[in-house]
Scaffold this active site. Structure first.
Site, PDB file in Angstrom:
ATOM      1  N   GLU A  51       0.795  -0.623   0.053  1.00 34.91           N
ATOM      2  CA  GLU A  51       0.027  -0.079   0.025  1.00 34.91           C
ATOM      3  C   GLU A  51       0.968   1.220  -0.405  1.00 34.91           C
ATOM      4  O   GLU A  51       1.668   1.154   0.731  1.00 34.91           O
ATOM      5  CB  GLU A  51      -1.253  -0.251   1.347  1.00 34.91           C
ATOM      6  CG  GLU A  51      -2.077  -1.085   1.412  1.00 34.91           C
ATOM      7  CD  GLU A  51      -2.873  -0.414   1.952  1.00 34.91           C
ATOM      8  OE1 GLU A  51      -3.973  -1.794   2.793  1.00 34.91           O
ATOM      9  OE2 GLU A  51      -2.446  -0.234   2.970  1.00 34.91           O
ATOM     10  N   ASP A  62      -5.876   9.250  10.321  1.00 36.83           N
ATOM     11  CA  ASP A  62      -4.048   8.858  10.226  1.00 36.83           C
ATOM     12  C   ASP A  62      -4.122   9.248  11.627  1.00 36.83           C
ATOM     13  O   ASP A  62      -4.215  10.188  12.391  1.00 36.83           O
ATOM     14  CB  ASP A  62      -3.379   9.178   9.352  1.00 36.83           C
ATOM     15  CG  ASP A  62      -4.091   8.062   8.772  1.00 36.83           C
ATOM     16  OD1 ASP A  62      -3.881   7.283   8.515  1.00 36.83           O
ATOM     17  OD2 ASP A  62      -4.074   8.806   7.581  1.00 36.83           O
TER      18      ASP A  62
END
Lengths: 279, 403
Positions: A51, A62
């Site tokens: 990824e 995040d």
């Protein structure tokens, strides 16, 4: 047929009786060339799927590790465009490792969906994860990507009920990314029983392989998840190696650091089911 | 209540105002966002909910807020008659509390036991902390480090009210960064926590419900100006950060085609300098914080930090309904620089004996030219959406005065 490289990889891992090791890195962190070398090192150290994070100024899903990675990348001139450049360079050298671009919607909309899909396909990208595009909002991206055989990877979470999972499954491709815990990337992992249940529901309703991520840091955690799911995603722990290299004043040493951590994670994931069957 | 009109059909079932709005959130939040939409639909039909909301607005907030004829400013500008809708006289000193009451009542209906909020100027944080104290709910307020520094009085007020303040250092430490951090907290504590968003932005249904809770401003204003002048105003003027005070004033007048609506964005050092917070004037459509709207962004789709003297306007986006009103031309949007806002602040203090917050000082800075454009037969209602006590220290610093 979309995302053939992804299906082939999960199939290969299954035939080997192990989960796939899905490794995340931020493109352009700490700079484009080093992140390219890090990608190659990941693939050489046992990462089955990569990824590739596309940096965004406002990564609200995040945790601190990936926030800082995005800031380092942006400071070094990183962008969605340069993310696709790194992907293309990687694909020239590696034809088998699936590449997933993971990021946020705005840079993609800014590039334009058609343009993005064309460039991602040309770069050899296999799928896209957009954290802030739930199924209700991803139709136009799916359409643009499907024209080039690319998958939109859907996310399922501990808040995804049976009914909601049906919605998530409708249009899902490649694999389902199961977020182990309600939280941001790099947070604590959820309870094993809950994850098992969530993974099984996602697999049953989507008919796709399921990879578990968010909060997997150690080989031990990775091994536990490898017994529950078809893939294990590790991000923050790898990204923190880049940070350590930068803070040591030796950014290029990120390649070596990532190699060490990736090999250890890969070993843990590969041997997890054998170890468990023996105990 | 406002009557049904072509504008009240928005948002549609997907939470869109034309192409703007939507629900661009992480999957973890989607079930909650959908549940909130259902719960709000039920609450709207529940007379007990409306009665409790109205009762708190009357007895706790002090509504209706007055409609005041600003006689000396009217004389000074020599144009249209200028009225202030005085939402700065509300409990806690701004319009923000209208929305906080509505959302905290919703949170209670949904069984949520913890409240979080983001704040820029601190007005929304203070209003949220106030209502949380009133209902005995723990309250955590995310505030950019820069804003913590320039809004010290409000930080102290929130602490007095029992709220926990979390300074946010990521990005430029302003409102957008506080919102990122609030979203991260929400996604982590989704089962217990209600996120009280302070402006008419974020994922559907927030832009709609914030607008509905703030529309009390426009409904009162409509009645009051009809009573005072026997007719509707020619223009409504309000400052725009995310745009909640403006949409609250505008919405009940949207069907009145003769009523112009003018939003004033923060022009910072000037829109041409790149240091501003004027997302409609200087931005383009994109996706941030749950909605599609106009954003300040670079050619790569990275968000550009906003700049404004006013912490409450220092945000690189705008509520999606304003983006829609802008594109359809139903509302007009102008800008005002930091310097112009400071001048308007001082003018209002001297001529009307009212210290406006720096946010409505932006609106006031455009009122003079609008008054002259309309001429002496014209009629303007400006939303005085907050009071300036909180800004006294930072204004002194800008004027080079040591206090």
């Amino acid at each position: 047929m979309t995302a053939e490289r992804i299906s082939a990889k999960f199939e290969a891992c299954r035939s080997e009786g192990r989960a796939a090791f899905v490794a995340y890195l931020m493109a352009g962190d700490p700079d484009l060339d080093t992140s390219f070398e890090c990608l190659k090192a990941l693939a050489a150290s046992g990462a089955d799927i990569i990824e590739l994070g596309a940096p965004f100024t406002d990564p609200m899903a995040d945790g601190p590790a990936i926030q800082r990675a995005a800031q380092r990348s942006l400071a070094a001139g990183g962008s969605l465009s340069s993310t696709l450049d790194v992907a293309a360079r990687f694909r020239l050298e590696d034809k088998v490792t699936p590449l997933i671009v993971m990021g946020y919607a705005n840079p993609i909309f800014s590039m334009g969906l058609t343009n993005f899909a064309e460039r991602a396909a040309a770069a050899g990208v296999d799928g896209v994860i957009t954290v802030d595009l739930p199924p209700e909002e991803d139709a136009s991206l799916r359409e643009a990507l499907a024209a080039h055989g690319l998958a939109v990877i859907r996310l399922a979470t501990p808040t995804t009920t049976e009914a909601r999972m049906k919605r998530v499954s409708d249009g899902a491709a490649g694999f389902v990314y199961y977020v182990s815990v309600a939280g941001v990337t790099g947070a604590a992992v959820g309870a094993e029983e809950d994850i098992r249940e969530g993974v099984e529901r996602a697999r049953r309703l989507s008919g796709l392989p399921v990879a578990v991520g968010f909060g997997v840091r150690t080989g031990e955690q990775a091994a536990r998840f490898a017994c529950l799911a078809d893939g294990v995603v590790v991000g923050s722990a790898l990204v923190e190696e880049v940070r350590a290299a930068v803070e040591d004043g030796a950014p290029k040493s990120a390649v070596k650091r990532i190699t060490v951590v990736a090999q250890s994670l890969s070993n843990a994931i590969s041997s997890a089911r054998i170890v468990r069957s023996m105990t | 209540m406002s009557r049904a009109n072509a504008w009240s059909q928005w948002p549609d079932a997907n939470g869109r105002f034309g192409e703007f709005g939507g629900r661009y959130v992480a999957e973890t939040l989607m079930p909650l966002v959908l549940e909130l939409e259902q719960e709000y639909a039920r609450a709207k039909e529940d007379p007990a909910f409306q009665a409790e909301f109205d009762d708190l607005l009357t007895h706790y907030v002090g509504r209706p807020s007055p409609m005041y004829f600003a006689e000396r400013l009217t004389e000074h500008f020599g144009g249209a008659r200028i009225y202030f809708k005085r939402d700065e006289l509300n409990h806690t000193g701004a319009h923000k509390i209208n929305n906080c009451i509505g959302q905290v009542l919703l949170a209670r209906r949904m069984g949520k036991t913890r409240i979080i909020a983001e704040t820029g100027a601190g007005q929304h944080g203070v209003a949220t902390a106030t209502i949380c104290a009133r209902f005995g709910l723990p309250c955590v307020v995310f505030m950019g480090e820069t804003d913590v520094e320039r809004q010290k009085p409000n930080v102290f007020r929130m602490r007095l009210l029992g709220a926990e303040i979390v300074p946010v250092s990521s990005g430029t430490g302003t409102l957008k960064d506080a919102m990122n951090e609030a979203l991260r907290d929400w996604v982590t504590n989704v089962s217990t926590t209600f996120y009280v968003i302070g402006t008419a932005a974020g994922p559907h249904p927030y832009p709609m419900l914030v607008r509905d809770f703030q529309s009390v401003i426009g409904r009162e204003a409509r009645e009051q100006i009809l009573a005072a002048e026997g007719r509707l105003p020619d223009a409504l003027v309000a400052c725009i950060g995310g745009g909640s005070n403006a949409i609250g004033l505008f919405h009940p007048f949207l069907e009145d085609e003769g009523v112009r609506m003018i939003g004033v964005e923060a022009g910072g050092h000037g829109v041409n300098t790149g240091q501003h917070a004027a997302s409609l004037t200087g931005g383009r459509p994109g996706v941030l914080h749950g909605n599609r709207t106009y954003l300040l962004q670079d050619q790569n789709g990275q968000i550009i930090d906003a700049h404004s003297i006013s912490a409450g306007l220092d945000y690189p986006g705008i509520g999606p309904e304003h983006a829609f009103l802008h594109e359809t031309g139903r509302a007009e949007y102008r800008t005002c620089t930091d310097t112009e806002a400071l001048e308007a602040f001082q003018l209002c203090a001297r001529l009307e004996g009212i210290l406006p917050a720096l946010e409505p000082a932006h609106a006031l800075a455009r009122v003079g030219e609008i008054a002259r454009e309309l001429g002496p037969d014209g009629l303007i209602v400006m939303n005085m959406c907050g009071r300036g006590d909180k800004d006294v220290f930072s204004i002194a610093a800008h004027l080079g005065v040591n206090i």
